[in-house]
Design an enzyme around this catalytic site. Structure first.
Site, PDB file in Angstrom:
ATOM      1  N   ARG A  55       1.403 -18.155 -17.673  1.00  0.00           N
ATOM      2  CA  ARG A  55       0.623 -16.930 -17.938  1.00  0.00           C
ATOM      3  C   ARG A  55      -0.450 -17.171 -18.992  1.00  0.00           C
ATOM      4  O   ARG A  55      -1.537 -16.599 -18.908  1.00  0.00           O
ATOM      5  CB  ARG A  55       1.553 -15.805 -18.367  1.00  0.00           C
TER       6      ARG A  55
ATOM      7  N   LYS B  49      15.835  -5.543   1.000  1.00  0.00           N
ATOM      8  CA  LYS B  49      15.968  -4.145   1.392  1.00  0.00           C
ATOM      9  C   LYS B  49      14.781  -3.573   2.155  1.00  0.00           C
ATOM     10  O   LYS B  49      13.640  -3.734   1.742  1.00  0.00           O
ATOM     11  CB  LYS B  49      16.142  -3.296   0.139  1.00  0.00           C
TER      12      LYS B  49
ATOM     13  N   GLY C 146       7.519 -11.509  -6.224  1.00  0.00           N
ATOM     14  CA  GLY C 146       8.262 -12.489  -7.015  1.00  0.00           C
ATOM     15  C   GLY C 146       8.948 -13.607  -6.261  1.00  0.00           C
ATOM     16  O   GLY C 146       8.671 -14.781  -6.494  1.00  0.00           O
TER      17      GLY C 146
ATOM     18  N   GLY D  68       5.191  -6.665  -8.853  1.00  0.00           N
ATOM     19  CA  GLY D  68       5.224  -5.249  -8.488  1.00  0.00           C
ATOM     20  C   GLY D  68       3.839  -4.640  -8.349  1.00  0.00           C
ATOM     21  O   GLY D  68       3.616  -3.774  -7.503  1.00  0.00           O
TER      22      GLY D  68
HETATM   23  P1  AMP Z   1      13.265  -8.949  -2.561  1.00  0.00           P
HETATM   24  O1  AMP Z   1      13.285  -8.907  -4.052  1.00  0.00           O
HETATM   25  O2  AMP Z   1      13.423  -7.649  -1.901  1.00  0.00           O
HETATM   26  O3  AMP Z   1      12.107  -9.757  -2.013  1.00  0.00           O
HETATM   27  O4  AMP Z   1      14.597  -9.698  -2.138  1.00  0.00           O
HETATM   28  C1  AMP Z   1      14.827 -11.018  -2.492  1.00  0.00           C
HETATM   29  C2  AMP Z   1      16.293 -11.258  -2.430  1.00  0.00           C
HETATM   30  O5  AMP Z   1      16.773 -11.007  -1.131  1.00  0.00           O
HETATM   31  C3  AMP Z   1      16.642 -12.689  -2.758  1.00  0.00           C
HETATM   32  O6  AMP Z   1      17.428 -12.707  -3.925  1.00  0.00           O
HETATM   33  C4  AMP Z   1      17.431 -13.159  -1.557  1.00  0.00           C
HETATM   34  O7  AMP Z   1      18.578 -13.914  -1.887  1.00  0.00           O
HETATM   35  C5  AMP Z   1      17.860 -11.854  -0.905  1.00  0.00           C
HETATM   36  N1  AMP Z   1      18.132 -12.029   0.532  1.00  0.00           N
HETATM   37  C6  AMP Z   1      17.275 -12.462   1.464  1.00  0.00           C
HETATM   38  N2  AMP Z   1      17.894 -12.544   2.660  1.00  0.00           N
HETATM   39  C7  AMP Z   1      19.168 -12.148   2.481  1.00  0.00           C
HETATM   40  C8  AMP Z   1      20.287 -12.017   3.339  1.00  0.00           C
HETATM   41  N3  AMP Z   1      20.226 -12.320   4.647  1.00  0.00           N
HETATM   42  N4  AMP Z   1      21.446 -11.559   2.796  1.00  0.00           N
HETATM   43  C9  AMP Z   1      21.529 -11.252   1.492  1.00  0.00           C
HETATM   44  N5  AMP Z   1      20.495 -11.363   0.636  1.00  0.00           N
HETATM   45  C10 AMP Z   1      19.326 -11.795   1.114  1.00  0.00           C
END
Ligand code: AMP
Length: 400
Positions: free
Chosen positions: A31, A202, A358, A381
């Site tokens: 950064r 999610k 991220g 974000g």
């Molecule tokens: P996000 O911050 O929403 O981009 O989510 C990232 C997180 O989603 C990471 O820590 C991944 O380990 C988790 N992730 C991705 N695919 C899966 C999966 N099939 N089952 C559980 N966690 C997941």
């Protein structure tokens, strides 16, 4: 940057929220390095730079007696490193408002730098307090915002301070200009075909983004745990996979909207599944809509990886946010790696690729592919909200 900084004092909002170890040495100076071109440019033009930033969350992580842990959260830890990197005189003000910075800012000479103490030592910073912002503004002739990562917050130093400068006396720094320019490039005039790749945990976090992508994407690839909510929407069985049953309806509606908009949605045909959520899980491949009870999808499978890779390689613009699986565990990192390599290959063949958010940034860095994609956003974000089409207060305060 359109302003001529000669003999001007520039108040620059940087993001120096860097990780420090136990002895307060910087463990990753990315950064700081990223802010250098803006600071250097201003100094080289004969201006001086007054730098302000936050570091950590000092008001939340207080000492046991309730006092602020100044020792831990002071920006003084960065002074030596800054001097080395900038090869300039760097002064430090033990406060960001009040007599000390006023005196030091007044004495600042062209080519010199003044680093202000952590703006988050004051609750007024995050409250966006106008009096506090006005005191910061009074230190300088011009305001430069180069902290894209906090542009989605209407804090005093990122947004409100800009109200005290007229349009001729405020601008974005190089880092921020680049983030905005690249996001606009993909959203407003992308070369077709456009592929958006969305992964992560999610649907609820990404549904706004997905719907926004319908405005300019030709195809949308969905991986990660998110894909299992879509599998449920298509009446599949997904075993123990991470899922959001309350988002199945939203997933169904999204698929309908995509169809109506003529946007192709690619879901993973197969999944690499584990018998538990662990790095040493027993691993098997199943069709993503037929995962047996007691198995969980933890990565996209080889067939899905190949078909996603093919789609990516045929694209001219690629936006990627979120990993394809639990890439933190080596056994479930292959899908994300495959996608990262496909994005790098498409870029080599002339596509414009942007990686933001991220975890996909972490994946690209881990694979040392950051230089092989067109743009890696540091925005987190803020980039997510910008792509979602929200007006970021830090941008509005300068661009109107
Ligand atoms: P996000 O911050 O929403 O981009 O989510 C990232 C997180 O989603 C990471 O820590 C991944 O380990 C988790 N992730 C991705 N695919 C899966 C999966 N099939 N089952 C559980 N966690 C997941």
């Amino acid at each position: 940057m359109k302003i001529n900084f000669k003999d001007k004092k520039a108040l620059i909002r940087v993001d120096f929220n860097v990780p420090l170890d136990k002895s307060y040495s910087i463990t990753d100076d990315t950064r700081i390095r990223e802010a250098l071109p803006t600071i250097r440019h201003i100094l080289d033009q004969g201006g001086s730079a007054i730098l302000m930033s936050h570091l950590g969350r000092p008001l939340e992580k207080r000492n046991a007696d309730g006092s602020i842990n100044r020792e831990k959260f002071t920006l003084r830890h960065l002074v030596k490193h800054l001097r080395k990197k900038l090869k300039a005189r760097v002064h430090f003000a033990e406060d960001c408002i009040g007599k000390v910075p006023v005196k030091k800012a007044a004495a600042l000479k062209p080519g010199e730098v003044l680093l202000l103490e952590n703006t988050r030592f004051y609750a007024e910073e995050e409250q966006g307090n106008p009096e506090f912002a006005q005191k910061l503004a009074a230190l300088a002739d011009v305001y430069v915002n180069d902290a894209f990562g906090t542009a989605h917050r209407a804090h005093a130093s990122t947004t409100i301070v800009a109200n005290y400068f007229d349009p001729q006396h405020k601008c974005f720094g190089f880092l921020m200009e680049r983030e905005i320019e690249n996001a606009r490039r993909v959203m407003q005039h992308p070369e077709k075909p456009v592929t958006c790749v969305v992964g992560g945990a999610k649907v609820s976090d990404k549904i706004v983004l997905l719907e926004r992508f319908l405005d300019f994407a030709d195809q949308i690839i969905i991986g990660g745990a998110m894909a299992y909510t879509f599998m449920l929407a298509k009446k599949g069985s997904i075993g123990n996979s991470l899922v959001e049953p309350d988002r199945v309806k939203a997933a169904k509606e999204f698929l309908k909207k995509a169809k109506a908009a003529g946007v192709k949605v690619l879901l993973p045909k197969d999944s690499l599944c584990g018998d538990k959520f662990a790095a040493d899980a027993t691993v098997r491949i199943f069709p993503s809509h037929q995962i047996p009870e007691s198995w969980m999808g933890l990565d996209i499978g080889p067939v899905a990886a190949k078909s996603f890779g093919r789609a990516i390689r045929q694209s001219k613009t690629i936006v990627w946010n979120g990993p394809m699986g639990v890439f933190e565990m080596p056994a479930f990192a292959e899908g994300t790696k495959y996608i990262a390599k496909a994005v790098a290959r498409a870029t080599k063949s002339g596509a414009f690729s942007m990686v933001g958010g991220g975890d996909s940034v972490a994946a690209v860095n881990q694979l040392k592919l950051a230089k092989k994609v067109s743009f890696v956003s540091t925005g987190g974000g803020a980039m997510l909200e910008y792509l979602e089409g929200k007006a970021l207060p830090g941008i509005k305060a300068i661009a109107g």
